[in-house]
Scaffold this motif. Sequence first.
Motif, short mmCIF file in Angstrom:
data_model
loop_
_atom_site.label_atom_id
_atom_site.label_comp_id
_atom_site.label_asym_id
_atom_site.label_seq_id
_atom_site.Cartn_x
_atom_site.Cartn_y
_atom_site.Cartn_z
N ASN A 355 0.84 -1.10 0.06
CA ASN A 355 -0.07 -0.05 -0.17
C ASN A 355 0.80 1.41 -0.12
O ASN A 355 0.55 2.27 0.43
CB ASN A 355 -0.88 -0.06 1.10
CG ASN A 355 -0.06 0.08 2.56
OD1 ASN A 355 1.09 -0.07 2.71
ND2 ASN A 355 -0.76 0.06 3.64
N ASP A 356 1.91 1.05 -0.45
CA ASP A 356 3.10 2.21 -0.40
C ASP A 356 3.93 2.04 -1.90
O ASP A 356 5.21 1.66 -1.70
CB ASP A 356 3.87 1.91 0.79
CG ASP A 356 4.93 3.30 0.80
OD1 ASP A 356 5.01 4.10 -0.03
OD2 ASP A 356 5.74 3.29 1.82
N SER A 357 3.42 2.67 -2.71
CA SER A 357 3.97 2.50 -4.09
C SER A 357 5.36 3.34 -4.36
O SER A 357 6.12 2.81 -5.08
CB SER A 357 2.80 2.90 -5.21
OG SER A 357 2.68 4.23 -5.16
N ALA A 358 5.42 4.34 -3.43
CA ALA A 358 6.64 4.87 -3.43
C ALA A 358 7.67 4.16 -3.02
O ALA A 358 8.81 4.22 -3.70
CB ALA A 358 6.70 6.50 -2.62
N ARG A 359 7.54 3.54 -1.89
CA ARG A 359 8.64 2.59 -1.44
C ARG A 359 8.88 1.41 -2.26
O ARG A 359 9.88 1.24 -2.47
CB ARG A 359 8.19 2.23 0.05
CG ARG A 359 9.18 1.35 0.85
CD ARG A 359 8.81 0.94 2.39
NE ARG A 359 9.75 0.03 2.78
CZ ARG A 359 9.79 -1.15 2.73
NH1 ARG A 359 8.76 -1.94 2.11
NH2 ARG A 359 10.74 -1.97 3.37
N PHE A 360 7.65 1.15 -2.74
CA PHE A 360 8.04 -0.31 -3.81
C PHE A 360 8.69 -0.13 -4.83
O PHE A 360 9.57 -0.62 -5.20
CB PHE A 360 6.39 -0.66 -4.17
CG PHE A 360 6.54 -1.83 -4.94
CD1 PHE A 360 6.20 -3.15 -4.40
CD2 PHE A 360 6.35 -1.89 -6.40
CE1 PHE A 360 6.23 -4.15 -5.28
CE2 PHE A 360 6.07 -2.86 -7.21
CZ PHE A 360 6.11 -4.10 -6.69
N ARG A 382 -5.78 7.10 -5.00
CA ARG A 382 -5.70 5.87 -5.06
C ARG A 382 -4.13 5.51 -5.57
O ARG A 382 -3.94 4.06 -5.57
CB ARG A 382 -6.67 5.17 -5.87
CG ARG A 382 -8.04 5.29 -5.40
CD ARG A 382 -9.08 5.07 -6.62
NE ARG A 382 -8.91 5.98 -7.66
CZ ARG A 382 -9.77 5.96 -8.75
NH1 ARG A 382 -10.43 5.00 -8.93
NH2 ARG A 382 -9.55 7.02 -9.54
N GLY A 383 -3.31 6.38 -5.63
CA GLY A 383 -2.19 6.15 -6.29
C GLY A 383 -1.06 5.21 -5.51
O GLY A 383 -0.07 4.88 -5.70
N HIS A 384 -1.29 5.13 -4.26
CA HIS A 384 -0.52 4.24 -3.22
C HIS A 384 -0.65 2.85 -3.65
O HIS A 384 0.55 2.05 -3.18
CB HIS A 384 -0.76 4.49 -1.80
CG HIS A 384 -2.47 3.96 -1.40
ND1 HIS A 384 -3.58 4.87 -1.80
CD2 HIS A 384 -2.54 2.89 -1.01
CE1 HIS A 384 -4.48 4.13 -1.37
NE2 HIS A 384 -4.21 2.83 -1.15
N ARG A 385 -1.38 2.35 -4.41
CA ARG A 385 -1.53 0.90 -4.57
C ARG A 385 -1.20 0.64 -6.17
O ARG A 385 -1.65 -0.25 -6.82
CB ARG A 385 -2.66 0.50 -4.29
CG ARG A 385 -4.40 0.97 -4.89
CD ARG A 385 -5.33 0.36 -4.53
NE ARG A 385 -5.44 -1.10 -4.95
CZ ARG A 385 -5.97 -1.99 -4.53
NH1 ARG A 385 -6.53 -1.79 -3.30
NH2 ARG A 385 -6.09 -3.41 -5.13
N TYR A 386 -0.76 1.83 -6.75
CA TYR A 386 -0.36 1.65 -8.44
C TYR A 386 0.83 2.09 -8.79
O TYR A 386 1.46 2.90 -8.00
CB TYR A 386 -1.34 2.45 -9.22
CG TYR A 386 -2.95 2.26 -9.22
CD1 TYR A 386 -3.32 1.05 -10.39
CD2 TYR A 386 -3.79 2.37 -8.30
CE1 TYR A 386 -4.53 0.75 -10.43
CE2 TYR A 386 -5.01 1.79 -8.58
CZ TYR A 386 -5.50 0.78 -9.48
OH TYR A 386 -6.69 0.42 -9.41
N PHE A 387 1.46 1.49 -9.98
CA PHE A 387 2.68 2.27 -10.26
C PHE A 387 2.71 2.10 -11.98
O PHE A 387 1.88 1.45 -12.63
CB PHE A 387 3.95 1.57 -9.91
CG PHE A 387 4.50 0.27 -10.46
CD1 PHE A 387 5.36 0.11 -11.27
CD2 PHE A 387 3.70 -1.04 -10.17
CE1 PHE A 387 5.91 -1.15 -11.96
CE2 PHE A 387 3.86 -2.16 -10.53
CZ PHE A 387 4.99 -2.26 -11.59
N ARG A 388 3.29 2.98 -12.45
CA ARG A 388 3.54 3.05 -13.98
C ARG A 388 4.74 2.48 -14.74
O ARG A 388 5.57 3.12 -14.30
CB ARG A 388 3.12 4.59 -14.27
CG ARG A 388 2.79 4.71 -16.05
CD ARG A 388 2.77 6.20 -16.58
NE ARG A 388 4.33 6.58 -16.52
CZ ARG A 388 4.57 7.88 -17.05
NH1 ARG A 388 3.64 8.73 -17.39
NH2 ARG A 388 5.67 8.09 -16.82
#
Length: 414
Positions: A355-360, A382-388
């Motif tokens: 739930n932390d896309s930045a750390r991921f 909702r961007g905490h659970r997505y990446f591009r």
Amino acid sequence: MIAAVMRHGKVGGVTGKRDNLARPNPPSPNPSQRSDVSPFIVMDVMSAAARIEQAGGDVVHMEVGQPAASAPRTALAAAEAALHAGRVGYTEALGIPSLRRRIARHYGETYGVSVPEERICVTTGSSGAFLLAFLAMFEAGDRVAIATPGYPAYYNILQALGIEVVEIETSAATRWTLSGEMVAAAHAEKPLNGVLAMSPGNPTGVVMAPEAIAALAATCERLGLWLISDEIYHGLTYDHPAETALRFSDDAVIVNSFSKYFCMTGWRVGWLVLPERLVRPVERLTQNFNISVPYLSQVAAEAAFEGRAEMEGVRAGYQRNRDLLVRELPRIGLGNHLPIDGAFYAFIDIGHLTNDSARFCRRMLEEAGVAATPGLDFDRARGHRYFRLSFAGSEAEIAEAVHRLGQWLPRAGQ
């Protein structure tokens, strides 16, 4: 008199030096509130990747939406010829007439839509186009609706201009695009002044169906709202072509650029298609902001239209990359992504992993050597659970990234 002041520090009996010491210095002025916009996170990812590379590391770049290919050879040759021909100077503020004619012709050739060249304004990329259009259309305090997930610069430019941004969440139910009903509901809650739509989308890659664009345009006309259509990824679709909003509304403001399809990001040249009543206001603004778009960029852009066969080869490479990702991402546990109809992005749901896309994404860069952009750049809720992932690179690079991710993901939860 000046010499006397320098020697004695006083004029007419007043000791200037002593007064200066007694009077406190005024506080230093602060940056304006309008400049307090969010950073473009992808640029921070690029910087972090560059530091790893400078230290000897190896990174597969999938963070930035920049074509790996060069501008078409026709564009390069035209710019070189113009450079050697002599004087490189200002042009008309709205752009070189021959380029404006060529852009107008493009609409007839590509969409079967007639656009007078007088309604074309050449701009410093799509970014310059948005700034000009927003200033010409909206007052400070006006309300403009945008879709989320969406391109972050929309929000930041509008905010810097004192325009209120109304974020409308999209979902699978509307195929991740704005609908006329959603806009009408937002307008009924509190009146809007404009709507900004994008097809194909960034970060989603989703292409709006023609009937969805028609319904959105009809809603805006019925409610008296400006419609801005960002069509910068037109030409980069894989299953069916994108449709221009001009087919459904002569009042729509179209933003496009040579950056993506024609691979001319650094040339900084784009265009606007404007309703007649906006042409002169935009011309006055660009006269004062830019004087003109760089001459060499305009010459290259006009010639780029003759390099479409070359660019279709580049587009075919993107399609192979897209097909590789659609095939391989489910195999490595990243199959929950939005439809990839166009552009060169995969927007992937990783809620089952974090739930932390930045750390991921930071760990992915440091541990797997794959650079990607956290979803928070595109959707603050909702961007905490997505990446591009951007697949604008070579097929070999995309395959290598999938290989690295497949090896790293089993360890990602550790």
